[in-house]
Design an enzyme around this catalytic site. Structure first.
Site, mmCIF file in Angstrom:
data_model
loop_
_atom_site.group_PDB
_atom_site.id
_atom_site.type_symbol
_atom_site.label_atom_id
_atom_site.label_comp_id
_atom_site.label_asym_id
_atom_site.label_seq_id
_atom_site.Cartn_x
_atom_site.Cartn_y
_atom_site.Cartn_z
ATOM 1 N N ALA A 1 81.161 25.595 62.093
ATOM 2 C CA ALA A 1 80.093 25.263 61.148
ATOM 3 C C ALA A 1 80.633 25.204 59.729
ATOM 4 O O ALA A 1 80.228 24.353 58.924
ATOM 5 C CB ALA A 1 78.964 26.280 61.258
ATOM 6 N N TYR A 2 81.563 26.114 59.412
ATOM 7 C CA TYR A 2 82.126 26.138 58.063
ATOM 8 C C TYR A 2 82.842 24.823 57.752
ATOM 9 O O TYR A 2 82.722 24.284 56.638
ATOM 10 C CB TYR A 2 83.094 27.303 57.917
ATOM 11 C CG TYR A 2 83.672 27.415 56.525
ATOM 12 C CD1 TYR A 2 82.984 28.100 55.524
ATOM 13 C CD2 TYR A 2 84.891 26.818 56.195
ATOM 14 C CE1 TYR A 2 83.495 28.189 54.236
ATOM 15 C CE2 TYR A 2 85.404 26.896 54.909
ATOM 16 C CZ TYR A 2 84.701 27.583 53.927
ATOM 17 O OH TYR A 2 85.200 27.652 52.648
ATOM 18 N N HIS A 3 83.576 24.295 58.698
ATOM 19 C CA HIS A 3 84.352 23.070 58.460
ATOM 20 C C HIS A 3 83.534 21.804 58.666
ATOM 21 O O HIS A 3 84.041 20.704 58.429
ATOM 22 C CB HIS A 3 85.585 23.062 59.357
ATOM 23 C CG HIS A 3 86.609 24.092 58.973
ATOM 24 N ND1 HIS A 3 87.358 24.011 57.816
ATOM 25 C CD2 HIS A 3 86.992 25.255 59.576
ATOM 26 C CE1 HIS A 3 88.160 25.055 57.736
ATOM 27 N NE2 HIS A 3 87.961 25.829 58.783
#
Length: 397
Positions: free
Chosen positions: A299-301
């Site tokens: 999700a972060y990337h």
């Protein structure tokens, strides 16, 4: 099979966690030493509830079959039988399996421990040495004349501290390495603490106290292993200053390494227990690694995933000086709130002011917040509060 010295400890733990337990000294007619036609272990009438729900009726035989794990090593089918026909009126455990090694004449006088785990599953132990027998009897406050009956575990004076000490001893004896890896050590501490004190539900209801309890027990476990490994050499002294320094460095480096990872391991277990989505040691920009990234590294990337739904948490046992290391661990959270969990008790108002200016929110076990300056206490989050925030952000509540 396990080493003989492990039997008493295993038997003690089995009794603690079983539904019902019984012990007796093997008599000659249990082991076949009398040469009579009887076979199997005789069970006294006061102990009948461990094998049958109701007593047998004179004039009728009755039996049932169960699975028994012997010496925590192998399992056989065993038969509980009541002989009520003719002149007989007795209960026995029979049919131990071909080549069963324990019911032999030379084992007359051994202590037989029998534990009911559930209706179809049992554990059986044979304790042969005086040390094993005395350790078992002393644990439950029994004298030799108080055997051949059910063991009253709930009414005996065994303290949780004694149970913990015994569980730690068993863990140390099971080790095949000098020191276990940090994750193994932490997991063992959690298992022992949960089993002895039986408050697993606190992972969700009171994670702050659970974190402290696990951490405290891991420290005691670690020190017990240290004493087991180095106690004798420290007592006897060192042949040279160089040997002392070498040993001291090994001990100190291991302590530092364990402390650094312990908090992360316990936090992960608490997050798992609360069904949070997260990645630990996720890689962000320039191979930086925040300790915990919610909901995930993926999700972060994913640049389409809102940065407002991303949460980072650093875990530092102490953070008086090193808290600034967390400021640039995740570029997508630059300028946004970052969270730091610590076990440090008390930080100066000036440092807390600096943290606030950098949008760092401390997450501290509830019990420790009282050690912080009064003007900042209401700005520090408990672990329970942080978990609720993450659950809400991830749509779990």
């Amino acid at each position: 099979m396990m080493a003989e010295s492990d039997y008493s400890g295993k038997a003690i733990q089995a009794v603690f966690h079983g539904k019902m337990a019984y012990c007796k000294f093997l008599a000659a007619n249990d082991t076949g030493e009398t040469g009579g036609h009887q076979c199997g272990v005789y069970v006294s009438k006061p102990a009948v509830p461990i094998i049958f729900d109701t007593p047998g009726e004179k004039g009728l035989n009755k039996d049932r079959w169960v699975k028994v794990r012997w010496q925590d090593d192998f399992v056989t089918d065993a038969r509980f039988i009541y002989y009520g026909q003719g002149t007989r009126n007795e209960y026995r455990i029979t049919h131990f399996g071909k080549g069963f090694p324990f019911l032999r004449p030379e084992n007359t006088g051994a202590l037989f421990v029998f534990v009911k785990d559930d209706e179809e599953s049992y554990q059986g132990y044979f304790l042969f040495t005086e040390d094993e027998i005395n350790e078992f009897l002393d644990t439950f406050g029994l004298s030799p004349v108080e055997t051949n009956r059910l063991i009253e575990v709930k009414t005996n004076p065994i303290s949780p501290e004694q149970m913990e000490k015994e569980a730690i001893r068993i863990f140390i004896e099971s080790l095949t390495v000098d020191f276990p890896a940090s994750d193994v050590m932490s997991a063992a501490a959690r298992r022992i603490q949960d089993e002895v004190y039986n408050h697993h539900e606190l992972i969700c209801n009171d994670p702050d106290s659970k974190l402290i309890d696990w951490t405290d027990l891991e420290y005691r476990l670690f020190r017990a292993i240290e004493y087991e490994r180095y106690g004798e050499i420290i007592t006897k002294g060192f042949p040279s200053v160089e040997d002392f320094i070498t040993t001291a460095n090994i001990v100190l480096n291991r302590r530092k390494s364990r402390a650094g990872k312990s908090l992360e391991h316990h936090l992960a277990a608490i997050f798992d227990g609360n069904q949070l989505q997260y990645s630990s040691q996720a890689v962000t920009e320039e191979k930086k690694k925040p300790d915990f990234l919610f909901p995930s590294e993926e999700a972060y990337h994913d640049l389409t995933f809102s940065a407002d739904r991303i949460i980072t948490l650093a875990a530092k046992t102490t953070c008086k000086d090193r808290w600034r290391q967390i400021l640039n661990e995740a570029d997508r959270r630059r300028g946004k709130t970052k969270y730091l969990c610590t076990l440090q008790q008390g930080i100066s108002a000036s440092q807390l002011k600096e943290m606030e200016a950098e949008s760092v929110v401390l997450v501290v076990p509830k019990e420790y917040i009282k050690t912080y300056p009064k003007e900042y206490k209401n700005k520090i989050w408990t672990l329970h509060h942080f978990i609720g925030f993450v659950r809400e952000t991830e749509g779990l509540t």
